[in-house]
Design a protein around this motif. Sequence first.
Motif, PDB file in Angstrom:
ATOM      1  N   VAL A  25      41.714  -0.959 -13.657  1.00  0.00           N
ATOM      2  CA  VAL A  25      42.574  -0.631 -13.826  1.00  0.00           C
ATOM      3  C   VAL A  25      43.009   0.727 -13.862  1.00  0.00           C
ATOM      4  O   VAL A  25      42.820   1.305 -14.884  1.00  0.00           O
ATOM      5  CB  VAL A  25      42.995  -1.062 -15.338  1.00  0.00           C
ATOM      6  N   LEU A  26      44.295   1.174 -13.218  1.00  0.00           N
ATOM      7  CA  LEU A  26      44.462   2.043 -12.874  1.00  0.00           C
ATOM      8  C   LEU A  26      45.260   2.807 -14.419  1.00  0.00           C
ATOM      9  O   LEU A  26      46.155   2.457 -14.068  1.00  0.00           O
ATOM     10  CB  LEU A  26      44.450   3.021 -12.110  1.00  0.00           C
ATOM     11  N   LYS A  27      44.917   4.034 -14.575  1.00  0.00           N
ATOM     12  CA  LYS A  27      45.872   5.105 -16.330  1.00  0.00           C
ATOM     13  C   LYS A  27      46.150   5.908 -15.830  1.00  0.00           C
ATOM     14  O   LYS A  27      44.797   6.702 -15.948  1.00  0.00           O
ATOM     15  CB  LYS A  27      45.075   3.754 -17.530  1.00  0.00           C
ATOM     16  N   GLU A  28      46.769   6.305 -17.002  1.00  0.00           N
ATOM     17  CA  GLU A  28      47.488   7.489 -16.791  1.00  0.00           C
ATOM     18  C   GLU A  28      47.162   7.735 -18.740  1.00  0.00           C
ATOM     19  O   GLU A  28      47.534   7.287 -19.021  1.00  0.00           O
ATOM     20  CB  GLU A  28      48.995   8.544 -16.532  1.00  0.00           C
ATOM     21  N   ILE A  29      46.543   8.688 -19.197  1.00  0.00           N
ATOM     22  CA  ILE A  29      46.261   9.561 -20.522  1.00  0.00           C
ATOM     23  C   ILE A  29      46.578  11.237 -19.968  1.00  0.00           C
ATOM     24  O   ILE A  29      46.734  12.254 -18.694  1.00  0.00           O
ATOM     25  CB  ILE A  29      44.762   8.990 -20.583  1.00  0.00           C
TER      26      ILE A  29
END
Lengths: 356, 356
Positions: A25-29
């Motif tokens: 799961v690609l996520k921006e943090i």
Amino acid sequence: MACKAQTVLFKEYVEEGPVPPENFVLKEIDLPALKDGEVLLEVQYLSVDPYMRGRMRNSAGYFVGPFVPGEPVGGGGVVKVAETRAPGIEKGSFYSGMVPWTSPQIATKAQLEQMQPVDTEILKLAKLPISGYAGLFGLTGMTAYSSITRIGQPKKGETVFISGAAGAVGMIVGQMCKNIYGCKIVGSAGSDDKVEFLTKELGFDAAWNYKSMPTLQALNKFCPEGIDIYYDNVGGEHLEAALECARPHARIVCCGMISQYNKKGDERYGVKNLANVVFRKIKMEGFLLFQFLPDIVPEFFEHFPKWIAEGKIKDTEYVVKGGLANTGQAFCDMMAGKNKGKAVVKCVDKDPIMGN
Amino acid sequence: MACKAQTVLFKEYVEEGPVPPENFVLKEIDLPALKDGEVLLEVQYLSVDPYMRGRMRNSAGYFVGPFVPGEPVGGGGVVKVAETRAPGIEKGSFYSGMVPWTSPQIATKAQLEQMQPVDTEILKLAKLPISGYAGLFGLTGMTAYSSITRIGQPKKGETVFISGAAGAVGMIVGQMCKNIYGCKIVGSAGSDDKVEFLTKELGFDAAWNYKSMPTLQALNKFCPEGIDIYYDNVGGEHLEAALECARPHARIVCCGMISQYNKKGDERYGVKNLANVVFRKIKMEGFLLFQFLPDIVPEFFEHFPKWIAEGKIKDTEYVVKGGLANTGQAFCDMMAGKNKGKAVVKCVDKDPIMGN
């Protein structure tokens, strides 16, 4: 200054069967500001490898520990120091080693020092992109080098069978056995295209598509003299056939058994001729690269760049584009055998060494 | 002067299933007169061992060559020089080694010199009959000693599982691991009587009857910590269970796989968890005593008689009477697991050392 980063999170354990791309799961943090003693690292390349399948099960960590659901996936990779507040660490320098799939990422000086500094001069000499440190000069090359020198111990004139020969480690092992040790090399692969690549490009004495020719039949045809070393990446039927054709004192290097990883207990292949281990005085040995570290490193860097520069080991990289967003899919494709050679995911626009 | 002799001839190959006693044919033959350089040998004891089953198949001789139909069976044994026309060979001296099942028999001086001279003083010190050289001081003891020191390499506090633990080699391995190296030892055997013998007489920490308790269940019960060394005499389900409970860097000494010898291809047990060899970095190794000879001999005789004299290794001989006429039956009984310890056939009325 705080900044945004991309990360690939591990969704959940998959005990059986293929791991689907949706499990990554690609996520921006948000990253916090860099503190004293820390560095900001930009991922250049990430490596996807079969052993990672084991970390996607929630089982006792005999190998490397399992991934943690909700936390970033991790593996081999090459990073660049984009910012530094750590004395002695140079901005713009490169390191390779185990990294989380997060870019950019913050690391302490101590964490960075557990990685291998990239020697860009060696790369230029060998005409390799910086991804070489995720493949030939990274875990893949060192895995091949350490296991074949320490366990396989090839001697001139011996016959070596490599399964999964078009895989990242298999290709290097084959070329080492042929061009350094003077062995006869034969190998199996999963497509006609790969078979042609092995014989035409890499100098294999024989290769076959295991989907159209049973391994035992192929070994009887191509190695009537028997085999002295079996470098196992596949397990199951391949291993049984190798045991059937093994000569006295044969060595079996158990690097991987990818045919068995996605199967549950009862579906696994039962090997019925292990009594040959007794009769033929065979040595079978599993290993993990880390057991040979750090002793193997200087020796490896003494030989390997020279062999590449001399054309004895060819660069066999399979570069997948798309950066972090594509690493999950790249892993799944590699497990399905779509790669030819070492699969790496390119996470930069231009390779800093080759400029392409 | 010419004389009569008894010999046991090998009738025919038996590819599958148990070899029947009728396959060993006792015959009376005439010996020619002794020539210069020859000796006349009287067989004292003969050894019957599981590996001999392999020689009763007409298959490629990866182990020791197959027996020849119509020719004498042969194996380990102790002989006495009854007459000598070979200078330097003393009448009344004893030798141990590989001999045909013929008594008396004629040998050349060169043949005799390939055997091990029996040191009767060592036997007296260890209070062993002369058959000791067919067992503890012969192939059995040297097989146990060389394989456990060279392959198993036990360390203090490790857990060792031995299958066929009441067999000739298993018993010695167990006592060595316990009393010399300070390991925890557990073992499987094929009868309650043998299990009691292992725990009560030989100091096994645990033992079980594999006919009433599955190996995996027993290992989980008695070795929840896992096993570091598996000394395999049995193969099949035992090996699979050991692989399931193996700790990282476990060693599997493949001495025999007796459960598989009488079975044909499809009936053999398929071991399904060999991927553990990869995950747990396991070393599995087959061997043949002869690969350690002659280097191991002085070291063996330095340690072994002392260990026996100190009570660290007990004499575990299973003496079968009846001489040459009974060797075939003794072999069949040993294969069926009727022996407790090393099976030897007594071919003399009185043991020359013990007088009984």
